[in-house]
Design a protein around this motif. Sequence first.
Motif, PDB file in Angstrom:
ATOM      1  N   ARG A  11      18.323 -50.175 -17.665  1.00  0.00           N
ATOM      2  CA  ARG A  11      18.265 -51.227 -16.640  1.00  0.00           C
ATOM      3  C   ARG A  11      17.471 -52.432 -17.143  1.00  0.00           C
ATOM      4  O   ARG A  11      17.889 -53.576 -17.000  1.00  0.00           O
ATOM      5  CB  ARG A  11      17.640 -50.660 -15.363  1.00  0.00           C
ATOM      6  N   GLU A  12      16.310 -52.187 -17.743  1.00  0.00           N
ATOM      7  CA  GLU A  12      15.470 -53.276 -18.269  1.00  0.00           C
ATOM      8  C   GLU A  12      16.160 -53.971 -19.430  1.00  0.00           C
ATOM      9  O   GLU A  12      16.060 -55.190 -19.587  1.00  0.00           O
ATOM     10  CB  GLU A  12      14.099 -52.744 -18.690  1.00  0.00           C
ATOM     11  N   ARG A  13      16.871 -53.196 -20.253  1.00  0.00           N
ATOM     12  CA  ARG A  13      17.601 -53.787 -21.375  1.00  0.00           C
ATOM     13  C   ARG A  13      18.704 -54.708 -20.863  1.00  0.00           C
ATOM     14  O   ARG A  13      18.957 -55.774 -21.437  1.00  0.00           O
ATOM     15  CB  ARG A  13      18.168 -52.681 -22.269  1.00  0.00           C
ATOM     16  N   ILE A  14      19.347 -54.310 -19.779  1.00  0.00           N
ATOM     17  CA  ILE A  14      20.380 -55.157 -19.176  1.00  0.00           C
ATOM     18  C   ILE A  14      19.756 -56.460 -18.672  1.00  0.00           C
ATOM     19  O   ILE A  14      20.305 -57.549 -18.892  1.00  0.00           O
ATOM     20  CB  ILE A  14      21.102 -54.407 -18.036  1.00  0.00           C
ATOM     21  N   ILE A  35      26.902 -59.934 -20.747  1.00  0.00           N
ATOM     22  CA  ILE A  35      25.634 -59.207 -20.588  1.00  0.00           C
ATOM     23  C   ILE A  35      25.763 -57.790 -21.126  1.00  0.00           C
ATOM     24  O   ILE A  35      24.884 -57.310 -21.859  1.00  0.00           O
ATOM     25  CB  ILE A  35      25.183 -59.197 -19.114  1.00  0.00           C
ATOM     26  N   ALA A  36      26.843 -57.099 -20.791  1.00  0.00           N
ATOM     27  CA  ALA A  36      27.043 -55.728 -21.274  1.00  0.00           C
ATOM     28  C   ALA A  36      27.080 -55.698 -22.799  1.00  0.00           C
ATOM     29  O   ALA A  36      26.469 -54.820 -23.423  1.00  0.00           O
ATOM     30  CB  ALA A  36      28.332 -55.139 -20.687  1.00  0.00           C
ATOM     31  N   VAL A  41      25.736 -51.870 -23.757  1.00  0.00           N
ATOM     32  CA  VAL A  41      25.972 -50.830 -22.758  1.00  0.00           C
ATOM     33  C   VAL A  41      27.406 -50.953 -22.262  1.00  0.00           C
ATOM     34  O   VAL A  41      28.008 -52.026 -22.345  1.00  0.00           O
ATOM     35  CB  VAL A  41      24.993 -50.937 -21.562  1.00  0.00           C
ATOM     36  N   PRO A  42      27.951 -49.880 -21.711  1.00  0.00           N
ATOM     37  CA  PRO A  42      29.286 -49.989 -21.109  1.00  0.00           C
ATOM     38  C   PRO A  42      29.255 -50.938 -19.908  1.00  0.00           C
ATOM     39  O   PRO A  42      28.240 -51.029 -19.210  1.00  0.00           O
ATOM     40  CB  PRO A  42      29.593 -48.560 -20.642  1.00  0.00           C
TER      41      PRO A  42
END
Length: 185
Positions: A11-14, A35-36, A41-42
């Motif tokens: 979540r923080e990485r997103i 963003i993904a 991330v998927p």
Amino acid sequence: MRTRRYDPGRRERILDAAIEVIAEHGVAGTTHRLIAAAADVPLGSLTYHFDGLDQLLAQAFTRLADRLSRAYAAHFDGVRSRDDLVEAVTDMVHGNAGAQVGEWAVSYELYLAALRDPALRTVTEEWMRTSRTVLERFVDPDTARGLDALIEGLLMHRMLSTAPFPREITRAAVARAVATPEGPA
């Protein structure tokens, strides 16, 4: 049964990836896909953690504001006098206040987005309130409000200027802003 990949920092990485994407593409060019990809991330992770792009952007802006607020407060830790305050503000304006150029670009994207989205005004208002609270350790609330606006304006002018922005001009403007009625700072 499918096993889930354990990724507690996803979540923080997103949110951090959203900040990077906004810095590069602006709010208008920011998409879930960008963003993904930046977060590695998927795409479905974004909709799992956030109700939509607006919520994701608001939380990314809040994350950045919190990070910059901590750096801002720390910058003033050694201030003991008005002269120290003048020097600290001058140093801040000429040293980006602990933020990278991309982070300042995102902060200006936030200001523009908040003009159109009242929900984002809560983020900007809280950020400004936090900055003023730091400044109120040294000056009265009215002066803190004016000094906060001056800092924002000086930072913007310095960052957007194509010519060198002299420290002496900054120092003089700040000294005038915090001068007491009895005399200069």
